[in-house]
Design an enzyme around this catalytic site. Structure first.
Site, PDB file in Angstrom:
ATOM      1  N   LEU B  12       2.142 -53.340 -37.769  1.00 40.26           N
ATOM      2  CA  LEU B  12       1.242 -53.114 -36.628  1.00 40.26           C
ATOM      3  C   LEU B  12      -0.040 -53.902 -36.870  1.00 40.26           C
ATOM      4  O   LEU B  12      -0.971 -53.417 -37.477  1.00 40.26           O
ATOM      5  CB  LEU B  12       0.928 -51.628 -36.475  1.00 40.26           C
ATOM      6  CG  LEU B  12       2.112 -50.713 -36.132  1.00 40.26           C
ATOM      7  CD1 LEU B  12       1.618 -49.297 -35.876  1.00 40.26           C
ATOM      8  CD2 LEU B  12       2.878 -51.215 -34.922  1.00 40.26           C
ATOM      9  N   HIS B  13      -0.069 -55.149 -36.410  1.00 42.82           N
ATOM     10  CA  HIS B  13      -1.271 -55.967 -36.598  1.00 42.82           C
ATOM     11  C   HIS B  13      -2.082 -55.997 -35.300  1.00 42.82           C
ATOM     12  O   HIS B  13      -1.710 -55.380 -34.302  1.00 42.82           O
ATOM     13  CB  HIS B  13      -0.934 -57.350 -37.142  1.00 42.82           C
ATOM     14  CG  HIS B  13      -0.112 -58.194 -36.243  1.00 42.82           C
ATOM     15  ND1 HIS B  13      -0.653 -59.131 -35.412  1.00 42.82           N
ATOM     16  CD2 HIS B  13       1.224 -58.229 -36.034  1.00 42.82           C
ATOM     17  CE1 HIS B  13       0.323 -59.716 -34.752  1.00 42.82           C
ATOM     18  NE2 HIS B  13       1.469 -59.189 -35.100  1.00 42.82           N
ATOM     19  N   ALA B  14      -3.191 -56.688 -35.360  1.00 40.18           N
ATOM     20  CA  ALA B  14      -4.192 -56.582 -34.299  1.00 40.18           C
ATOM     21  C   ALA B  14      -3.664 -56.766 -32.875  1.00 40.18           C
ATOM     22  O   ALA B  14      -3.933 -55.944 -32.012  1.00 40.18           O
ATOM     23  CB  ALA B  14      -5.338 -57.548 -34.567  1.00 40.18           C
ATOM     24  N   LEU B  17      -1.180 -54.088 -31.558  1.00 40.42           N
ATOM     25  CA  LEU B  17      -1.924 -52.824 -31.538  1.00 40.42           C
ATOM     26  C   LEU B  17      -2.858 -52.777 -30.334  1.00 40.42           C
ATOM     27  O   LEU B  17      -3.009 -51.742 -29.700  1.00 40.42           O
ATOM     28  CB  LEU B  17      -2.754 -52.671 -32.817  1.00 40.42           C
ATOM     29  CG  LEU B  17      -2.058 -52.011 -33.988  1.00 40.42           C
ATOM     30  CD1 LEU B  17      -3.021 -51.883 -35.150  1.00 40.42           C
ATOM     31  CD2 LEU B  17      -1.534 -50.633 -33.600  1.00 40.42           C
TER      32      LEU B  17
END
Lengths: 151, 81
Positions: B12-14, B17
């Site tokens: 779950l990266h920027a 997300l």
């Protein structure tokens, strides 16, 4: 005679040396279309990425490609170094500060070897996005970064 | 509560997300995402980032009193790349 109450201004520095551009110039809809919030971006000329203001590091990705900082006035910003740089899995990124650290404006947080980003064919443009629009009335770019007018 | 194993290559990266937080924020219900003992408000990007969810890790999504929203949000997390 009356005094006009001067609204509080919050100064934000660019996280690194380079050209400051409006966030709408970031070629990625997450940032460019302000999905996360307003902000600005810097086209880096230097690999030292610093705190744009005094605050606490609220979040730091293991890969070092992004971190979030919160100021004592509760303004929070996400600093995302380059686009799609998560795929580098930390290559070229040296993390100097960790989650929970208190930092001063201008203090280096991540050192980046910009040539690694260039060789991977990625765009090093670095958006600085403010995540809580309720904490700011107005947002304007300056030659050093940006100024936020606080409510 | 729905348990999901994250398949996204980089966890779950920027960016994903950001999309997820945007979707979650559209609901009035309380939405939480948990990983192990850590639990975070799904409407806060910073809190979600702090969970540091990686590929192959299991997370639990809970949308208080709205199973339909939970299904939609869980589906998004499952299909995230």
């Amino acid at each position: 005679m009356f005094f006009k109450r001067k609204s509080k201004e919050f100064t934000v520095l660019a996280p690194t040396k380079g050209k400051i551009v409006p966030i709408t110039e970031v070629p990625d809809p997450t940032f460019g279309e302000k999905m996360l919030g307003d902000g600005f971006a810097v086209i880096p000329k230097d690999g030292n990425f610093c705190a744009p203001f005094d605050g606490v590091i609220e979040s730091m990705f293991d890969t070092g490609h992004a971190f979030a900082l919160t100021a004592p006035n509760e303004c929070s910003a996400l600093i995302h170094i380059g686009l799609d740089t998560v795929g580098l899995e930390g290559r070229g990124f040296t993390i100097l500060k960790k989650e929970g650290d208190t930092v001063k404006a201008g203090e280096t947080i991540v050192q980046v070897d910009l040539s690694v980003i260039a060789e991977a064919g990625l765009n090093p443009i670095t958006p600085v996005v403010f995540l809580n629009p309720d904490k700011m009335n107005q947002f304007s770019l300056t030659c050093d970064g940006a100024t936020i007018t606080l409510p | 509560m729905t348990t999901i194993t994250i398949q996204a290559e980089h966890g779950l990266h920027a960016r994903p997300l950001a999309e997820f937080v945007k979707m979650a924020a559209a609901y009035t219900e309380e939405i939480t995402l948990s990983k192990g003992a850590k639990s975070a408000n799904a409407k806060s990007l910073i809190k979600m980032m702090s969970l540091g969810v990686k590929k192959g890790e299991e997370i639990t999504l809970n949308v208080e009193g709205n199973p339909e929203a939970e299904a939609i949000l869980a589906d998004f997390l499952v299909k995230m790349v």
